[in-house]
Each structure stands twice: as structure tokens, then as C-alpha cells.
Design a protein around this motif. Sequence first.
Motif, PDB file in Angstrom:
ATOM      1  N   PRO A  66      35.522  41.912  41.856  1.00  0.00           N
ATOM      2  CA  PRO A  66      35.704  41.582  40.147  1.00  0.00           C
ATOM      3  C   PRO A  66      36.780  40.734  39.787  1.00  0.00           C
ATOM      4  O   PRO A  66      37.857  40.718  39.303  1.00  0.00           O
ATOM      5  CB  PRO A  66      36.168  42.883  39.655  1.00  0.00           C
ATOM      6  CG  PRO A  66      36.776  43.496  40.797  1.00  0.00           C
ATOM      7  CD  PRO A  66      36.270  43.055  42.233  1.00  0.00           C
ATOM      8  N   ILE A  67      36.557  39.364  40.350  1.00  0.00           N
ATOM      9  CA  ILE A  67      37.637  38.140  40.244  1.00  0.00           C
ATOM     10  C   ILE A  67      37.010  37.112  39.385  1.00  0.00           C
ATOM     11  O   ILE A  67      35.800  36.982  39.460  1.00  0.00           O
ATOM     12  CB  ILE A  67      38.560  37.657  41.417  1.00  0.00           C
ATOM     13  CG1 ILE A  67      37.349  37.287  42.400  1.00  0.00           C
ATOM     14  CG2 ILE A  67      39.198  38.947  42.132  1.00  0.00           C
ATOM     15  CD1 ILE A  67      37.971  36.737  43.794  1.00  0.00           C
ATOM     16  N   SER A  68      37.702  36.195  38.921  1.00  0.00           N
ATOM     17  CA  SER A  68      37.100  35.009  38.202  1.00  0.00           C
ATOM     18  C   SER A  68      36.499  34.054  39.133  1.00  0.00           C
ATOM     19  O   SER A  68      36.989  34.132  40.161  1.00  0.00           O
ATOM     20  CB  SER A  68      38.390  34.039  37.596  1.00  0.00           C
ATOM     21  OG  SER A  68      39.009  33.469  38.721  1.00  0.00           O
ATOM     22  N   LYS A  69      35.673  33.340  38.648  1.00  0.00           N
ATOM     23  CA  LYS A  69      34.799  32.358  39.327  1.00  0.00           C
ATOM     24  C   LYS A  69      35.833  31.344  40.074  1.00  0.00           C
ATOM     25  O   LYS A  69      35.518  31.074  41.096  1.00  0.00           O
ATOM     26  CB  LYS A  69      33.959  31.451  38.376  1.00  0.00           C
ATOM     27  CG  LYS A  69      32.923  30.558  39.046  1.00  0.00           C
ATOM     28  CD  LYS A  69      31.984  29.816  37.974  1.00  0.00           C
ATOM     29  CE  LYS A  69      31.110  28.970  38.759  1.00  0.00           C
ATOM     30  NZ  LYS A  69      30.499  27.960  37.718  1.00  0.00           N
ATOM     31  N   ASP A  70      36.874  30.609  39.406  1.00  0.00           N
ATOM     32  CA  ASP A  70      37.727  29.711  39.898  1.00  0.00           C
ATOM     33  C   ASP A  70      38.545  30.545  41.113  1.00  0.00           C
ATOM     34  O   ASP A  70      38.699  29.949  42.077  1.00  0.00           O
ATOM     35  CB  ASP A  70      38.737  29.466  38.658  1.00  0.00           C
ATOM     36  CG  ASP A  70      39.980  28.683  39.488  1.00  0.00           C
ATOM     37  OD1 ASP A  70      39.674  27.683  39.962  1.00  0.00           O
ATOM     38  OD2 ASP A  70      40.947  29.031  39.505  1.00  0.00           O
ATOM     39  N   LEU A  71      38.989  31.821  41.076  1.00  0.00           N
ATOM     40  CA  LEU A  71      39.636  32.364  42.231  1.00  0.00           C
ATOM     41  C   LEU A  71      38.509  32.514  43.223  1.00  0.00           C
ATOM     42  O   LEU A  71      39.076  32.393  44.388  1.00  0.00           O
ATOM     43  CB  LEU A  71      40.127  33.772  41.808  1.00  0.00           C
ATOM     44  CG  LEU A  71      41.028  34.556  42.723  1.00  0.00           C
ATOM     45  CD1 LEU A  71      42.041  33.667  43.561  1.00  0.00           C
ATOM     46  CD2 LEU A  71      41.465  35.733  42.169  1.00  0.00           C
ATOM     47  N   THR A  72      37.087  33.065  43.008  1.00  0.00           N
ATOM     48  CA  THR A  72      36.250  32.890  44.217  1.00  0.00           C
ATOM     49  C   THR A  72      35.966  31.864  44.737  1.00  0.00           C
ATOM     50  O   THR A  72      36.274  31.923  46.019  1.00  0.00           O
ATOM     51  CB  THR A  72      35.071  33.663  43.304  1.00  0.00           C
ATOM     52  OG1 THR A  72      35.200  35.013  42.715  1.00  0.00           O
ATOM     53  CG2 THR A  72      33.702  33.615  44.369  1.00  0.00           C
TER      54      THR A  72
END
Length: 158
Positions: A66-72
Amino acid sequence: KPYLSNMTEINCSVLGTVDNNQASVCEQPIAADDILSFSDKYMRDGKNKGTKSAGMASLDRRIPAPISKDLTERIQSTSQKVFNAIGASGVARIDYMVTEKDEVYITEINTIPGSLAFYLWEASGISFRELIDRLVDIAQVEYKSKHSIKTAFESDLS
């Protein structure tokens, strides 16, 4: 920094070779306490009663993390760079600690036999059977590549 707190573990796997690889979805292992302990990772009971040392395979996890698209995308890209930097081939899982400010710290790389990370590939649309087939194909190509190298040196020696 002398101390980092409120870290979250995020893991990502890479499959392929240095020249051609892909990153899996990311996962967040769920710790019994604030952080995954040695006991969580390596001493947890297996899925079958009475079995020990199921370790990471017995962990609860959130897939995708459950992390942001950017962090992923940053973690996936970094995972591929780590994989390439060590000249890996096959499959490896790279583990990270992430701060509340999304600072990413690599903690370790887990290669076979330590981690097949099949559950990350299943969540990425690659079945266990296809993963094994790909690993066999990669091994065959890598073997041929390493055993077909011939080097010639010219010399003035008589």
C-alpha cells in the motif's frame, strides 16, 4: 543519520538477466511487532501444525504494497539497478526499509536458494510454472554464454 525510526519494510523481486529483466509488484511483509524480527522471518511456524522454520513463506503480507505509484516505481527501478550492479541472473528479491518521508534504504538482496519470491511473480501475472520455465531458460542461456567464450591473444613469441 545515526537513527531512523518508523520504518516500513517493502520488498520487490527482479527476474531475468543484466541485459533483460523485469521487476515484480512490491510487497509489504506484516510484522508481529513494529518491525520484522529475526523470529518473524526465520522462526515462525509453518502452515502445517508442528512444522518450524517456514520463515518468510509463512508471513502475512500486503500485495501489492500500500504505497504510492511513484514510490512503487522508484523501488522497482532501484531493484533492477541493484540486480544489474551485482551481475545477477535468474531471480532475486531486494528488501528495503522506507521512512515516513519515502526515503528508501536497501537492506539486503536475497538470491536463490534464499528466495524464489514466487508469490510476487504470481501477483505480477507469472504463474509458478512459468517462473520455473523462465528460470530454466535463463540458466541455459547463461550457461551457453559463459561456456562459449574464447579468447585469442596475438604474440611475437616464437
